[in-house]
Design an enzyme around this catalytic site. Structure first.
Site, mmCIF file in Angstrom:
data_model
loop_
_atom_site.group_PDB
_atom_site.id
_atom_site.type_symbol
_atom_site.label_atom_id
_atom_site.label_comp_id
_atom_site.label_asym_id
_atom_site.label_seq_id
_atom_site.Cartn_x
_atom_site.Cartn_y
_atom_site.Cartn_z
ATOM 1 N N LYS A 120 -46.114 -34.317 18.528
ATOM 2 C CA LYS A 120 -46.341 -33.873 19.900
ATOM 3 C C LYS A 120 -45.794 -34.951 20.829
ATOM 4 C CE LYS A 120 -49.697 -31.771 22.961
ATOM 5 N NZ LYS A 120 -49.348 -32.502 24.175
ATOM 6 N N ARG A 141 -41.658 -26.456 33.216
ATOM 7 C CA ARG A 141 -42.683 -25.501 32.817
ATOM 8 C C ARG A 141 -43.442 -24.962 34.037
ATOM 9 N NH1 ARG A 141 -48.167 -26.160 31.403
ATOM 10 N NH2 ARG A 141 -48.863 -24.423 30.155
ATOM 11 N N GLU A 179 -38.997 -30.841 24.842
ATOM 12 C CA GLU A 179 -39.604 -31.883 25.673
ATOM 13 C C GLU A 179 -38.561 -32.897 26.117
ATOM 14 O OE1 GLU A 179 -42.819 -31.220 25.912
ATOM 15 O OE2 GLU A 179 -43.852 -33.052 26.531
HETATM 16 S S1 IVH Z 1 -45.010 -26.011 21.349
HETATM 17 C C1 IVH Z 1 -47.017 -22.276 22.413
HETATM 18 N N1 IVH Z 1 -44.304 -28.281 20.249
HETATM 19 O O1 IVH Z 1 -47.309 -29.837 24.587
HETATM 20 C C2 IVH Z 1 -46.473 -23.561 22.041
HETATM 21 N N2 IVH Z 1 -45.231 -28.330 22.428
HETATM 22 O O2 IVH Z 1 -49.864 -28.305 25.461
HETATM 23 C C3 IVH Z 1 -45.818 -24.241 23.145
HETATM 24 N N3 IVH Z 1 -45.361 -30.551 23.411
HETATM 25 O O3 IVH Z 1 -46.259 -27.978 27.341
HETATM 26 C C4 IVH Z 1 -45.508 -25.637 22.970
HETATM 27 N N4 IVH Z 1 -44.476 -31.636 21.718
HETATM 28 O O4 IVH Z 1 -44.994 -30.097 26.772
HETATM 29 C C5 IVH Z 1 -44.833 -27.677 21.328
HETATM 30 N N5 IVH Z 1 -43.613 -30.207 19.166
HETATM 31 C C6 IVH Z 1 -44.131 -29.611 20.234
HETATM 32 C C7 IVH Z 1 -44.521 -30.336 21.386
HETATM 33 C C8 IVH Z 1 -45.087 -29.645 22.460
HETATM 34 C C9 IVH Z 1 -44.980 -31.742 22.936
HETATM 35 C C10 IVH Z 1 -46.003 -30.337 24.723
HETATM 36 C C11 IVH Z 1 -45.310 -29.374 25.619
HETATM 37 C C12 IVH Z 1 -46.300 -28.330 26.000
HETATM 38 C C13 IVH Z 1 -47.584 -28.989 25.658
HETATM 39 C C14 IVH Z 1 -48.579 -27.925 25.232
#
Ligand code: IVH
Length: 671
Positions: A120, A141, A179
């Protein structure tokens, strides 16, 4: 004279250079395996720039020379996302990951499930649109439904291809989400530069990345060295039905994907992955704040669906706080806006999760006493999420010889008045309401973004307004005329008008913001919102008795006393009258609030619910006036029992506490 068209050789060379540079970007950013030194890359780029200048008709928008260009934008156009950009529910420990797994399996009626675990990244989420392989639009976003069109800024990020590689796949329309981050080294260098320029440093790489994306001049963005990691590929004609496969397709298209992702068929393996990544996070050149766990199959994702703003098929496992050791060089005692005396530690700068920490709060005199922290000590600093860093311990073995216990001041360090401690409170206060530190603090709070949001009233101007006696209370701001402020230092015609306009505009701020702006002790944003909702106007609040206040859930005697005391002070009443006369919103315009049907009720949640996550259930309860606690006691009113409930269920039965199944619970919070 007609211009000569480009000779074939030049035409060929330009195409070749464009392709070569694109390839080098790919090798550098995607394969992490560059084959030429930077100087050679620069030389090729230079050659291309010169040729394109000579023959501009051969310059395409996708050329690697075209990353920076155009004039600064005034405002970013709004983009409505084709599909909402969702957020993720959070999990903080293994049990919660097991709960997540259980919910997923229940939702899938016990089908086999595979998860993909990824890092993440701690940056800013963006979406990129490609048409026939060409980057056409990129946006933030925003609120998930609409974001800002920041295409020009995103074009400057070299790991974002302007043109996709089309060797294996050709898709008409693609959307890639991911990201934008700033590497730790680049962040440190940027902050160093900003400090030299006397600009405020960014608090962490995430803020630096997000702030940079919102700059109006893409030339500055280009200098900031942002990076991009893709984590989602969307498109009608993309056939693959698994997230894992798509993650593997992305690099083939020329899009950077972080290579530390894995597919697992059991939650235990996912948990081991999380543990491993948490241990090694500091070895990475960028910040991560957790692991994202996603159900791999799209068919299963669809079956599980989305609730509120987050999908049921994914969750973010958040890492715990981190610690660092550093030396305490000084203890500075500050005076806040309500006179609170707060000791703050000046530290030797230390990097804590990508943020350079130089100061940390020591809370109050008792805390210093408890820690027995002394100037010169080596201390342990902790930070979690966005909170201010804290000193949590002293490494006594490293204490130098000759240190002395810290002696807390007996008078206000600013106005030298008496300081005192209210019964039951840990803080000392300066009792002089005219203490310059308090006047200044009150004004700063009043104009701050979360309060009256008056732009252009920075520290320097506030100081001048106070020193020239133009302003001593927030109400004075509304009497200011342009002529009054024009003589101030560094105040031009234009900024004076802007400031007067900003003050005028603040009269439209809603009642809850005004209430917060008043700076009533213990009335933070949440409390102000609650009071505004419950009483609706300043007059109703002024006439409320302490017991009327404490009848509101979450308002305890401490807040109630403080609100009542605020209205007893003549100065405050006078200020309110003036603010009302100036035209501020001292009553709520309209109330739209859920019925507080669960007022005063305490809930405990146990087991997994099918239709909502734990966080969502908590929000539902709180929005109806109830409260959620973690353990079952005699004071618990209801225990909501989901599947696989554990010992809390047994305890509820033992204590004879009403238990609710999911359906019963949902019917209590449905409107
Ligand atoms: S997936 C429905 N994958 O986390 C899934 N998000 O709280 C959508 N983020 O706004 C996001 N690393 O900014 C996804 N490997 C990753 C991520 C990631 C960071 C952040 C992203 C998103 C937030 C979600």
């Amino acid at each position: 004279m007609t211009r000569q068209s480009a000779p074939d050789a030049v035409r060929k060379r330009i195409v070749q250079l464009q392709k070569e540079l694109l390839d080098h970007d790919y090798r550098y950013y995607i394969l992490a395996d560059p084959v030429i030194p930077d100087e050679e890359y620069d030389r090729l780029m230079h050659e291309l720039i010169e040729l394109e200048e000579q023959y501009p008709e051969l310059r395409t928008p996708e050329s690697p020379t075209q990353r920076v260009g155009g004039k600064p934008t005034k405002e970013f156009p709004t983009v409505t996302h084709t599909r909402p950009m969702l957020s993720l529910s959070n999990t903080y420990n293994e049990d919660e990951l097991y709960d997540f797994d259980r919910r997923v399996r229940n939702g899938l009626k016990d089908e086999d499930v595979a998860y993909v675990a990824e890092l993440k990244f701690d940056g800013a989420a963006v979406t990129l649109h490609y048409e026939k392989g060409v980057f056409t639009l990129g946006a933030t976003r925003g609120d998930g439904t609409q974001g800002d069109d920041i295409t020009a800024n995103l074009r400057t990020i070299r790991s974002i291809p302007l043109q996709l590689r089309y060797d294996r796949f050709k898709f008409d329309k693609l959307e890639v989400r991911g990201e934008v981050i700033m590497f730790k080294d680049d962040f440190i260098a940027l902050n160093k530069y900003r400090e030299e320029q006397e600009q405020r440093p960014f608090a962490n790489p995430r803020n630096a990345a997000a702030g940079t994306l919102k700059l109006q001049d893409s030339k500055i963005v280009a200098q900031r060295k942002l990076r991009f990691f893709a984590y989602q590929l969307l498109g009608e004609d993309v056939k693959s039905e698994s997230h894992y496969e798509r993650l593997q397709m992305l690099p083939e298209l020329g899009l950077p994907v972080n290579e530390r992702f894995e597919r697992f068929t059991s939650i235990d393996k996912v948990i081991s992955f999380c543990r491993k990544e948490e241990k090694t996070r500091d070895e990475l050149p960028y910040e991560i704040d957790g692991v994202v766990v996603k159900v791999d199959s799209f068919r299963q994702q669809e079956k599980l669906g989305t609730i509120a703003k987050s999908p049921r098929w994914a969750t973010a496992y958040k890492f715990t706080t981190r610690k660092a050791e550093t030396k305490l060089s000084e203890i500075v005692v500050q005076v806040g806006r309500v006179g609170t005396i707060t000791p703050v530690a000046d530290l030797e700068p230390v990097l804590l999760g990508g943020t350079t920490v130089k100061r940390a709060t020591l809370h109050n005199a008792d805390e210093i006493e408890r820690l027995d922290v002394r100037i010169g000590d080596t201390v342990i600093v902790e930070k979690g999420g966005d909170v201010i860093p804290k000193i949590t311990g002293v490494v006594k073995e490293k204490r130098p010889k000759g240190t002395k216990k810290f002696s807390f001041p007996r008078e206000c360090p600013v106005c030298k008045s008496e300081i005192m401690r209210l019964e039951g409170e840990a803080n000392y206060y300066c009792i002089n309401t005219e203490c310059p530190a308090q006047i200044r603090g009150k004004l700063e709070h009043f104009v701050s973004r979360q309060a009256m949001d008056i732009d252009g009233l920075g520290e320097a101007i506030i100081d001048q307004l106070i020193n020239t006696n133009l302003v001593t209370t927030p109400a004075d701001l509304y009497d200011l005329k342009k002529e009054d402020i024009l003589p101030l230092e560094r105040m031009g015609e234009k900024s004076a008008s802007n400031l007067i306009n900003a003050i005028e505009k603040s009269k439209e701020r809603p009642f809850e913001k005004v209430l917060y702006a008043l700076g009533i002790r213990h009335a933070g944003q949440g409390v102000a919102q609650m009071l505004a909702g419950a009483f609706g106007s300043i007059d109703a609040l002024r006439n409320a008795r302490v017991e009327d206040l404490t009848n509101i859930h979450e308002i305890g005697p401490r807040i109630a006393q403080s609100v009542a005391a605020f209205f007893q002070e003549e100065n405050n009443v006078e200020m309110l009258d003036r603010l009302e006369a100036a035209g501020l919103q001292l009553a709520a315009k309209r109330q739209k609030k859920k019925k507080q049907t669960l007022n005063g009720k305490t809930f405990v949640l146990t087991g997994a619910l099918d239709t909502v996550t734990r966080d969502e259930a908590k929000t539902l309860i709180e929005s109806h006036g109830g409260k959620v606690t973690s353990s079952v006691t005699k004071k618990t009113d209801y225990v909501v029992v989901g599947s696989d409930a554990g010992s809390k269920f047994d305890k509820a039965r033992k204590l004879n506490i009403t238990t609710l199944n999911e359906q019963e619970f949902m019917s209590m919070v449905k409107d």
